[in-house]
Design an enzyme around this catalytic site. Structure first.
Site, PDB file in Angstrom:
ATOM      1  N   CYS A  36      -2.185   2.666   9.180  1.00  0.00           N
ATOM      2  CA  CYS A  36      -3.161   1.640   8.793  1.00  0.00           C
ATOM      3  C   CYS A  36      -4.369   1.635   9.723  1.00  0.00           C
ATOM      4  O   CYS A  36      -5.489   1.356   9.296  1.00  0.00           O
ATOM      5  CB  CYS A  36      -2.507   0.257   8.796  1.00  0.00           C
TER       6      CYS A  36
ATOM      7  N   HIS B 189       0.850  -1.189   0.000  1.00  0.00           N
ATOM      8  CA  HIS B 189       0.000   0.000   0.000  1.00  0.00           C
ATOM      9  C   HIS B 189       0.889   1.244   0.000  1.00  0.00           C
ATOM     10  O   HIS B 189       1.989   1.228   0.571  1.00  0.00           O
ATOM     11  CB  HIS B 189      -0.872   0.058   1.259  1.00  0.00           C
TER      12      HIS B 189
END
Length: 264
Positions: free
Chosen positions: A257, A157
């Site tokens: 996150c 990511h």
């Protein structure tokens, strides 16, 4: 944020995950609570969504929505194990009174792959979010989008390889921190052109998910292992704030996150 009440590592969807290694859910909860309370001590408001059984990665709230100027673009996960999370977060946005809410048609893992600089939305692709989702984000959120290609599967990511230190204002440019080796050669040239004064992370910073940080423009929340990166940030005038989130890192997650930023 979403408490990790049902956190476990029972499947593999990134290189950090290993179901054969034990996970301490109680410890994950304690570390998450310290992260939440750190934000509160720094003066931020934290909203919580109720976790759902059977969705152990729901704690990684950054992947479930992108909010800019009150507009919301939801998420659509690549891994079927996480797909149901999107609807729970969609309902939460509705319950909180968000009216300008769109759900994507393309694979889009939200702030996992989107980073707002105050003027431009940086958009990652290569492992999770579809390139076509970048155009969809531009149309849905009404902001310009710049695509960045990730090439190292450990940094699957964008938020594992880049974060915004300070958003752009009328008088100052945006400042970012990133790990160059996570990106394609062309993307590195783009980043150098856009952010010539960026803080560059090294392998040691990245390997503890130190680049998965959260900054409010002054305070920068980092994993406790990322002290060298913290020293470089302090030299630039930022205040490093360290948290231990090692248990959640077993699923490939760090402070960012766990954190969806609500920009109203």
């Amino acid at each position: 944020m979403c408490p990790p009440r049902f956190f476990e590592v029972s499947y593999v969807i990134n290189p950090w995950m290993d179901p054969t290694k034990p996970v301490d859910t109680a410890l994950a909860m304690t570390q998450w609570e310290e992260l939440r309370d750190t934000y509160r001590r720094l003066g931020h408001t934290v909203h919580e969504i109720t976790p759902e059984p059977g969705l152990p990665d729901m704690v990684f709230a950054a992947n479930s929505g992108t909010v800019i100027d009150g507009r919301v673009l939801g998420s659509k996960f690549r891994a079927p194990e996480r797909a149901a999370e999107a609807e729970h977060f969609r309902r939460w946005f509705v319950e909180q009174g968000y009216r300008d809410l769109r759900m994507p048609t393309k694979i889009n893992e939200a702030e996992g792959d989107f980073a707002w600089t105050g003027r431009v939305l940086l958009a990652g692709t290569g492992f999770r979010t579809d390139p076509e989702a970048h155009a969809e984000a531009q149309e849905s959120l009404g902001v310009p989008v710049v695509s960045l290609r990730l090439t190292d599967p450990r940094y699957y990511h964008l938020d594992t390889a880049l974060f915004v230190l300070a958003e752009e204002t009328d008088s100052t440019p945006a400042q970012v921190c990133y790990y160059p080796e996570a990106f394609s050669p062309g993307t590195r040239r783009v980043l150098r052109r856009m952010f010539p004064d960026a803080v560059l992370a090294d392998e040691g910073d990245a390997s503890c998910l130190g680049v998965n940080g959260v900054s409010d423009g002054r305070n920068v929340v980092l994993p406790v292992e990322a002290t060298e990166l913290g020293d470089r940030l302090a030299a630039r005038g930022y205040e490093p704030v360290y948290v231990d989130i090692a248990e959640l890192r077993k699923a490939g997650g760090g402070p960012k996150c766990c954190t969806m930023e609500l920009r109203k």
